[in-house]
Design a protein around this motif. Structure first.
Motif, PDB file in Angstrom:
ATOM      1  N   LEU A  23     -11.396  -3.671  13.781  1.00 15.79           N
ATOM      2  CA  LEU A  23     -11.441  -3.497  12.325  1.00 15.79           C
ATOM      3  C   LEU A  23     -10.500  -2.367  11.897  1.00 15.79           C
ATOM      4  O   LEU A  23      -9.752  -2.481  10.929  1.00 15.79           O
ATOM      5  N   ILE A  24     -10.540  -1.282  12.635  1.00 18.49           N
ATOM      6  CA  ILE A  24      -9.735  -0.112  12.271  1.00 18.49           C
ATOM      7  C   ILE A  24      -8.254  -0.343  12.579  1.00 18.49           C
ATOM      8  O   ILE A  24      -7.387   0.018  11.789  1.00 18.49           O
ATOM      9  N   GLY A  25      -7.972  -0.999  13.703  1.00 19.58           N
ATOM     10  CA  GLY A  25      -6.578  -1.339  14.028  1.00 19.58           C
ATOM     11  C   GLY A  25      -5.965  -2.206  12.940  1.00 19.58           C
ATOM     12  O   GLY A  25      -4.834  -1.972  12.495  1.00 19.58           O
ATOM     13  N   ILE A  26      -6.711  -3.198  12.492  1.00 23.42           N
ATOM     14  CA  ILE A  26      -6.222  -4.091  11.430  1.00 23.42           C
ATOM     15  C   ILE A  26      -5.950  -3.300  10.156  1.00 23.42           C
ATOM     16  O   ILE A  26      -4.917  -3.464   9.502  1.00 23.42           O
ATOM     17  N   ASN A  27      -6.872  -2.427   9.807  1.00 20.59           N
ATOM     18  CA  ASN A  27      -6.709  -1.674   8.561  1.00 20.59           C
ATOM     19  C   ASN A  27      -5.601  -0.626   8.649  1.00 20.59           C
ATOM     20  O   ASN A  27      -4.941  -0.338   7.654  1.00 20.59           O
ATOM     21  N   MET A  28      -5.387  -0.101   9.848  1.00 24.82           N
ATOM     22  CA  MET A  28      -4.231   0.802  10.031  1.00 24.82           C
ATOM     23  C   MET A  28      -2.944   0.029   9.799  1.00 24.82           C
ATOM     24  O   MET A  28      -2.042   0.501   9.094  1.00 24.82           O
ATOM     25  N   ALA A  29      -2.858  -1.150  10.401  1.00 21.07           N
ATOM     26  CA  ALA A  29      -1.639  -1.958  10.249  1.00 21.07           C
ATOM     27  C   ALA A  29      -1.432  -2.308   8.775  1.00 21.07           C
ATOM     28  O   ALA A  29      -0.320  -2.205   8.245  1.00 21.07           O
ATOM     29  N   ALA A  30      -2.511  -2.704   8.103  1.00 19.81           N
ATOM     30  CA  ALA A  30      -2.413  -3.097   6.697  1.00 19.81           C
ATOM     31  C   ALA A  30      -1.962  -1.915   5.835  1.00 19.81           C
ATOM     32  O   ALA A  30      -1.077  -2.046   4.986  1.00 19.81           O
ATOM     33  N   GLU A  31      -2.558  -0.769   6.069  1.00 15.75           N
ATOM     34  CA  GLU A  31      -2.228   0.402   5.253  1.00 15.75           C
ATOM     35  C   GLU A  31      -0.799   0.878   5.528  1.00 15.75           C
ATOM     36  O   GLU A  31      -0.061   1.222   4.605  1.00 15.75           O
ATOM     37  N   LEU A  32      -0.402   0.871   6.791  1.00 17.18           N
ATOM     38  CA  LEU A  32       0.975   1.265   7.122  1.00 17.18           C
ATOM     39  C   LEU A  32       1.967   0.318   6.456  1.00 17.18           C
ATOM     40  O   LEU A  32       2.998   0.736   5.948  1.00 17.18           O
ATOM     41  N   SER A  33       1.633  -0.969   6.442  1.00 16.87           N
ATOM     42  CA  SER A  33       2.560  -1.924   5.821  1.00 16.87           C
ATOM     43  C   SER A  33       2.601  -1.724   4.312  1.00 16.87           C
ATOM     44  O   SER A  33       3.659  -1.826   3.710  1.00 16.87           O
ATOM     45  N   SER A  34       1.464  -1.407   3.712  1.00 16.90           N
ATOM     46  CA  SER A  34       1.525  -1.202   2.256  1.00 16.90           C
ATOM     47  C   SER A  34       2.228   0.105   1.900  1.00 16.90           C
ATOM     48  O   SER A  34       2.674   0.294   0.782  1.00 16.90           O
ATOM     49  N   GLN A  35       2.377   1.000   2.878  1.00 16.93           N
ATOM     50  CA  GLN A  35       3.195   2.217   2.668  1.00 16.93           C
ATOM     51  C   GLN A  35       4.683   1.923   2.875  1.00 16.93           C
ATOM     52  O   GLN A  35       5.520   2.812   2.757  1.00 16.93           O
ATOM     53  N   GLY A  36       5.000   0.684   3.237  1.00 11.85           N
ATOM     54  CA  GLY A  36       6.415   0.294   3.349  1.00 11.85           C
ATOM     55  C   GLY A  36       6.977   0.286   4.762  1.00 11.85           C
ATOM     56  O   GLY A  36       8.168   0.066   4.958  1.00 11.85           O
ATOM     57  N   TYR A  37       6.126   0.529   5.748  1.00 10.45           N
ATOM     58  CA  TYR A  37       6.612   0.518   7.134  1.00 10.45           C
ATOM     59  C   TYR A  37       6.624  -0.906   7.689  1.00 10.45           C
ATOM     60  O   TYR A  37       5.817  -1.749   7.291  1.00 10.45           O
ATOM     61  N   ASP A  38       7.530  -1.140   8.648  1.00  6.49           N
ATOM     62  CA  ASP A  38       7.508  -2.392   9.417  1.00  6.49           C
ATOM     63  C   ASP A  38       6.498  -2.209  10.536  1.00  6.49           C
ATOM     64  O   ASP A  38       6.650  -1.292  11.357  1.00  6.49           O
ATOM     65  N   VAL A  39       5.503  -3.073  10.551  1.00  8.56           N
ATOM     66  CA  VAL A  39       4.383  -2.854  11.464  1.00  8.56           C
ATOM     67  C   VAL A  39       4.106  -4.107  12.293  1.00  8.56           C
ATOM     68  O   VAL A  39       4.164  -5.228  11.790  1.00  8.56           O
ATOM     69  N   CYS A  40       3.797  -3.880  13.566  1.00  9.74           N
ATOM     70  CA  CYS A  40       3.270  -4.963  14.393  1.00  9.74           C
ATOM     71  C   CYS A  40       1.909  -4.531  14.933  1.00  9.74           C
ATOM     72  O   CYS A  40       1.746  -3.409  15.409  1.00  9.74           O
ATOM     73  N   LEU A  41       0.964  -5.417  14.844  1.00 13.69           N
ATOM     74  CA  LEU A  41      -0.378  -5.185  15.391  1.00 13.69           C
ATOM     75  C   LEU A  41      -0.503  -6.035  16.655  1.00 13.69           C
ATOM     76  O   LEU A  41      -0.382  -7.270  16.588  1.00 13.69           O
ATOM     77  N   ALA A  42      -0.680  -5.378  17.792  1.00 13.61           N
ATOM     78  CA  ALA A  42      -0.703  -6.101  19.070  1.00 13.61           C
ATOM     79  C   ALA A  42      -2.123  -6.167  19.611  1.00 13.61           C
ATOM     80  O   ALA A  42      -2.787  -5.141  19.746  1.00 13.61           O
ATOM     81  N   ASP A  43      -2.565  -7.365  19.927  1.00  8.68           N
ATOM     82  CA  ASP A  43      -3.911  -7.547  20.477  1.00  8.68           C
ATOM     83  C   ASP A  43      -3.845  -7.474  21.999  1.00  8.68           C
ATOM     84  O   ASP A  43      -3.480  -8.437  22.667  1.00  8.68           O
ATOM     85  N   VAL A  44      -4.182  -6.288  22.513  1.00  3.69           N
ATOM     86  CA  VAL A  44      -4.176  -6.105  23.962  1.00  3.69           C
ATOM     87  C   VAL A  44      -5.617  -6.103  24.490  1.00  3.69           C
ATOM     88  O   VAL A  44      -5.913  -5.615  25.567  1.00  3.69           O
ATOM     89  N   ASP A  45      -6.517  -6.647  23.712  1.00  2.00           N
ATOM     90  CA  ASP A  45      -7.840  -7.017  24.223  1.00  2.00           C
ATOM     91  C   ASP A  45      -7.633  -8.441  24.741  1.00  2.00           C
ATOM     92  O   ASP A  45      -7.924  -9.429  24.068  1.00  2.00           O
ATOM     93  N   LEU A  46      -7.062  -8.515  25.958  1.00  3.05           N
ATOM     94  CA  LEU A  46      -6.495  -9.788  26.413  1.00  3.05           C
ATOM     95  C   LEU A  46      -7.534 -10.892  26.576  1.00  3.05           C
ATOM     96  O   LEU A  46      -7.271 -12.057  26.289  1.00  3.05           O
ATOM     97  N   GLN A  47      -8.728 -10.542  27.013  1.00  3.44           N
ATOM     98  CA  GLN A  47      -9.715 -11.602  27.259  1.00  3.44           C
ATOM     99  C   GLN A  47     -10.488 -12.007  26.011  1.00  3.44           C
ATOM    100  O   GLN A  47     -10.810 -13.170  25.825  1.00  3.44           O
TER     101      GLN A  47
END
Ligand SMILES: Nc1ncnc2c1ncn2[C@@H]1O[C@H](COP(=O)(O)OP(=O)(O)OP(=O)(O)O)[C@@H](O)[C@H]1O
Ligand SMILES: [Mg+2]
Length: 272
Positions: A23-47
């Protein structure tokens, strides 16, 4: 030799499950993107990665495809070919999805994840990495590569606190700069009889940031697939925005990176 930008990696880690990493990773990515940054959110919870479920995405390619590609042809590998994009009004960020099948997850090597993340760093300002609650080879590699480790904690039961203490001591033992590790308390006002001051004394550190408990906002965000920093003006959304603002003021280029020796050395640091 690759050229171009070198984005910051923000690791989201905890020593217990269901603490709020995704939840927090998603919201960090969303907030960073709305601040104008190019963001990638990587799911390394592989299983058992949840990012695509939480964002209602149906990825065509996943980190498993990326891992195969980077192993086959490292020179021509471009991680951007394996990303999905999440869009909602002013929010837009790329997503590297977790594998679909468990056997694919099982076969992904730490070096492949490392190469993928390095490639992402050259293409994005920020790479937010959602992980699992374990000191695994992959998670240790992500910690080494990260600019910031968001160590999420929750104060609910004694065993959770005990594991947080072990985790804190272990990460400190890795020799990073103190500023690289940000202890963040989630669900702070959830009902518990445990004193926060006692927990901080035990951990030997204050929480860098505190996120309140908000069951409704969290549930609505997951049910609608819209990050809560976008939809609602709740205390949780405000505290999330504040955390990201603190990161963007301080994160870029300020935290020295510690390079690990190689895959074998990550686990070796514990067991030698
Ligand atoms: N601040 C909060 N207030 C209320 N509910 C929250 C909060 N943070 C997370 N949650 C809820 O807690 C549950 C677990 O969250 P999440 O899946 O993000 O945890 P996780 O650490 O990624 O779990 P896992 O270890 O299984 O990957 C979700 O239902 C989420 O909505
Ligand atoms: Mg998760």
């Amino acid at each position: 030799m690759e050229e171009g930008r070198r984005g910051s990696i923000i690791d989201v880690f905890s020593t217990a499950s269901a603490v709020g990493k995704t939840l927090i990773g998603i919201n960090m990515a969303a907030e960073l993107s709305s601040q104008g940054y190019d963001v990638c959110l990587a799911d390394v919870d592989l299983q058992f990665g949840d990012i695509c479920n939480y964002l209602h995405l149906m990825p065509e390619r996943t980190i498993a495809d990326a891992a195969r590609a980077v192993k086959e042809a490292p020179e021509s590998f471009d991680a951007r070919e394996f990303l999905d994009v999440y869009r909602c009004d002013d929010i837009s960020f790329s997503v590297l999805a977790a594998p679909i099948r468990l056997d694919e997850a099982y076969n992904i090597e730490a070096t492949s994840v490392q190469n993928i993340l390095q490639n992402l760093q050259f293409n994005f300002d920020f790479v937010v990495v959602d992980t699992t609650s374990a000191f695994s080879e992959i998670n240790l590699m992500v910690m080494d590569m990260s600019t910031i480790i968001t160590f999420l904690g929750i104060v609910d039961f004694i065993p959770t606190i005990k594991n947080m203490k072990i985790g804190c001591d272990t990460i400190r033992g890795l020799g990073y700069e103190d500023s690289k590790i940000r202890l963040v308390l989630n669900r702070s006002n959830s009902q518990t009889k445990i004193e926060l001051g006692d927990v901080e004394k035990l951990l030997g550190d204050h929480f860098y940031h505190v996120l309140p408990n908000d069951f409704e906002a969290a549930r609505d965000s997951i049910m609608t697939g819209v990050p809560l920093v976008h939809t609602r003006n709740t205390a949780l959304a405000g505290a999330m925005r504040e955390l990201v603002a603190r990161y963007t003021n301080q994160a870029v280029e300020q935290v020295p990176e510690k390079r690990g020796g190689g895959v074998s050395s990550w686990l070796g640091r514990f067991f030698n």
